[in-house]
Design an enzyme around this catalytic site. Structure first.
Site, PDB file in Angstrom:
ATOM      1  N   ARG A  12       6.332 -11.597  -8.994  1.00  0.00           N
ATOM      2  CA  ARG A  12       5.209 -10.885  -9.613  1.00  0.00           C
ATOM      3  C   ARG A  12       5.583  -9.502 -10.112  1.00  0.00           C
ATOM      4  NH1 ARG A  12       4.255 -14.747  -6.632  1.00  0.00           N
ATOM      5  NH2 ARG A  12       2.390 -16.095  -6.871  1.00  0.00           N
ATOM      6  N   PHE A  26       6.239   1.764  -1.165  1.00  0.00           N
ATOM      7  CA  PHE A  26       6.581   1.118   0.104  1.00  0.00           C
ATOM      8  C   PHE A  26       7.840   0.286  -0.024  1.00  0.00           C
ATOM      9  CE2 PHE A  26       4.536   0.287   4.251  1.00  0.00           C
ATOM     10  CZ  PHE A  26       3.777   1.439   4.335  1.00  0.00           C
ATOM     11  N   GLU A  73      -3.910   5.375  -0.289  1.00  0.00           N
ATOM     12  CA  GLU A  73      -4.001   6.712  -0.893  1.00  0.00           C
ATOM     13  C   GLU A  73      -4.125   6.664  -2.415  1.00  0.00           C
ATOM     14  OE1 GLU A  73      -1.627   6.216   1.781  1.00  0.00           O
ATOM     15  OE2 GLU A  73      -3.381   6.923   2.888  1.00  0.00           O
ATOM     16  N   VAL A 130       2.828  -2.438  -3.461  1.00  0.00           N
ATOM     17  CA  VAL A 130       3.109  -3.764  -2.894  1.00  0.00           C
ATOM     18  C   VAL A 130       2.645  -3.773  -1.450  1.00  0.00           C
ATOM     19  CG1 VAL A 130       4.882  -5.471  -2.331  1.00  0.00           C
ATOM     20  CG2 VAL A 130       5.124  -4.046  -4.379  1.00  0.00           C
ATOM     21  N   VAL A 131       1.791  -4.740  -1.135  1.00  0.00           N
ATOM     22  CA  VAL A 131       1.305  -4.920   0.239  1.00  0.00           C
ATOM     23  C   VAL A 131       1.748  -6.312   0.688  1.00  0.00           C
ATOM     24  CG1 VAL A 131      -0.706  -4.799   1.762  1.00  0.00           C
ATOM     25  CG2 VAL A 131      -0.689  -3.502  -0.376  1.00  0.00           C
ATOM     26  N   HIS A 170      -4.090  -5.425   9.538  1.00  0.00           N
ATOM     27  CA  HIS A 170      -3.928  -4.273   8.653  1.00  0.00           C
ATOM     28  C   HIS A 170      -3.737  -4.686   7.196  1.00  0.00           C
ATOM     29  CE1 HIS A 170      -1.986  -0.221   7.598  1.00  0.00           C
ATOM     30  NE2 HIS A 170      -3.274  -0.045   7.797  1.00  0.00           N
ATOM     31  N   ASN A 230      -5.143  -2.464 -11.995  1.00  0.00           N
ATOM     32  CA  ASN A 230      -4.699  -2.595 -10.619  1.00  0.00           C
ATOM     33  C   ASN A 230      -3.442  -3.464 -10.537  1.00  0.00           C
ATOM     34  OD1 ASN A 230      -4.276  -2.982  -7.912  1.00  0.00           O
ATOM     35  ND2 ASN A 230      -6.420  -3.411  -7.426  1.00  0.00           N
TER      36      ASN A 230
HETATM   37  N1  LIG Z   1       1.568  -1.746   5.092  1.00  0.00           N
HETATM   38  C1  LIG Z   1       1.470  -1.197   3.827  1.00  0.00           C
HETATM   39  C2  LIG Z   1       0.840   0.010   3.601  1.00  0.00           C
HETATM   40  N2  LIG Z   1       0.306   0.694   4.637  1.00  0.00           N
HETATM   41  C3  LIG Z   1       0.033   2.125   4.602  1.00  0.00           C
HETATM   42  C4  LIG Z   1      -1.355   2.442   4.075  1.00  0.00           C
HETATM   43  O1  LIG Z   1      -1.443   2.155   2.670  1.00  0.00           O
HETATM   44  C5  LIG Z   1      -1.673   3.939   4.258  1.00  0.00           C
HETATM   45  O2  LIG Z   1      -0.671   4.695   3.570  1.00  0.00           O
HETATM   46  C6  LIG Z   1      -1.684   4.321   5.725  1.00  0.00           C
HETATM   47  O3  LIG Z   1      -2.617   3.496   6.394  1.00  0.00           O
HETATM   48  C7  LIG Z   1      -2.051   5.805   5.917  1.00  0.00           C
HETATM   49  O4  LIG Z   1      -3.307   6.056   5.342  1.00  0.00           O
HETATM   50  N3  LIG Z   1       0.757   0.523   2.348  1.00  0.00           N
HETATM   51  C8  LIG Z   1       1.302  -0.154   1.278  1.00  0.00           C
HETATM   52  O5  LIG Z   1       1.225   0.323   0.131  1.00  0.00           O
HETATM   53  N4  LIG Z   1       1.927  -1.349   1.471  1.00  0.00           N
HETATM   54  C9  LIG Z   1       2.029  -1.895   2.725  1.00  0.00           C
HETATM   55  O6  LIG Z   1       2.624  -3.003   2.860  1.00  0.00           O
HETATM   56  C1  LIG Z   2       0.344  -4.736   5.117  1.00  0.00           C
HETATM   57  C2  LIG Z   2       0.687  -4.054   6.362  1.00  0.00           C
HETATM   58  O1  LIG Z   2      -0.044  -3.240   6.876  1.00  0.00           O
HETATM   59  C3  LIG Z   2       1.924  -4.467   7.019  1.00  0.00           C
HETATM   60  O2  LIG Z   2       3.035  -4.017   6.276  1.00  0.00           O
HETATM   61  C4  LIG Z   2       1.969  -3.875   8.408  1.00  0.00           C
HETATM   62  O3  LIG Z   2       2.516  -4.869   9.200  1.00  0.00           O
HETATM   63  P1  LIG Z   2       1.872  -5.193  10.629  1.00  0.00           P
HETATM   64  O4  LIG Z   2       0.533  -5.850  10.349  1.00  0.00           O
HETATM   65  O5  LIG Z   2       2.862  -6.147  11.267  1.00  0.00           O
HETATM   66  O6  LIG Z   2       1.738  -3.897  11.390  1.00  0.00           O
END
Ligand SMILES: Nc1c(NC[C@H](O)[C@H](O)[C@H](O)CO)[nH]c(=O)[nH]c1=O
Ligand SMILES: CC(=O)[C@@H](O)COP(=O)(O)O
Length: 140
Positions: free
Chosen positions: A112, A11, A44, A66-67, A74, A98
């Site tokens: 990090r 991402f 995934e 990275v999230v 979400h 992880n």
């Molecule tokens: N927002 C982030 C995502 N979102 C996508 C989900 O992981 C997934 O691919 C989608 O919902 C389809 O199944 N993924 C990350 O790795 N990091 C993010 O910040």
């Molecule tokens: C972690 C996420 O899903 C984020 O990147 C998506 O952002 P949003 O919650 O503003 O749609």
């Protein structure tokens, strides 16, 4: 020599490159082979690890991603469910570290991801190798 598969959710290129560098440094320092598989997102990663584990081609896995929190719920789903599913796989006996960052902003991600700072990529590789060593210990 163990066969390590890094499964990355790409991402954020800059952070993933740093996390993978840290994980590679740990694994290769111990003489292990490392491959990288890329999936769309953190959600995934568990499924990809499950599929790769079934192939019996790898001994341990490192989840890299990275999230970063956005505006909606979400973040909780992606962060929480990817962690829960990875934990479930480890409870099934698959050696996984992880290294998925779940952070509030870019500054937290950089600190990090950087191998010269908190090195979460290297730390997750160490965790995977620790579980692999336990497999060997208890299988003996
Ligand atoms: N927002 C982030 C995502 N979102 C996508 C989900 O992981 C997934 O691919 C989608 O919902 C389809 O199944 N993924 C990350 O790795 N990091 C993010 O910040
Ligand atoms: C972690 C996420 O899903 C984020 O990147 C998506 O952002 P949003 O919650 O503003 O749609």
């Amino acid at each position: 020599m163990a066969r390590i598969l890094i499964v990355e959710a790409r991402f954020y290129d800059e952070y993933n490159d740093l996390l993978i560098a840290g994980a590679r440094r740990v694994c290769e320092a111990e003489g292990h082979s490392v491959e990288v598989l890329t999936v769309p997102g953190a959600l995934e990663i568990p499924g990809a690890i499950a599929l790769a584990a079934e192939s019996e081609s790898y001994d341990a896995f490192v989840a890299i991603g990275v999230v970063i929190r956005g505006e909606t719920y979400h973040f909780e789903i992606v962060a929480g469910e990817s962690a829960r599913a990875i934990m479930a796989l480890t409870m099934d006996g698959i050696a996984i570290g992880n290294g998925i960052l779940t952070v509030e902003n870019d500054a937290q991600a950089m600190v990090r991801a950087d191998p010269e700072q908190k090195d979460k990529g290297g730390e997750s590789a160490k965790a995977a190798l620790a579980l692999l060593a336990l497999q060997d210990r208890f299988a003996a």
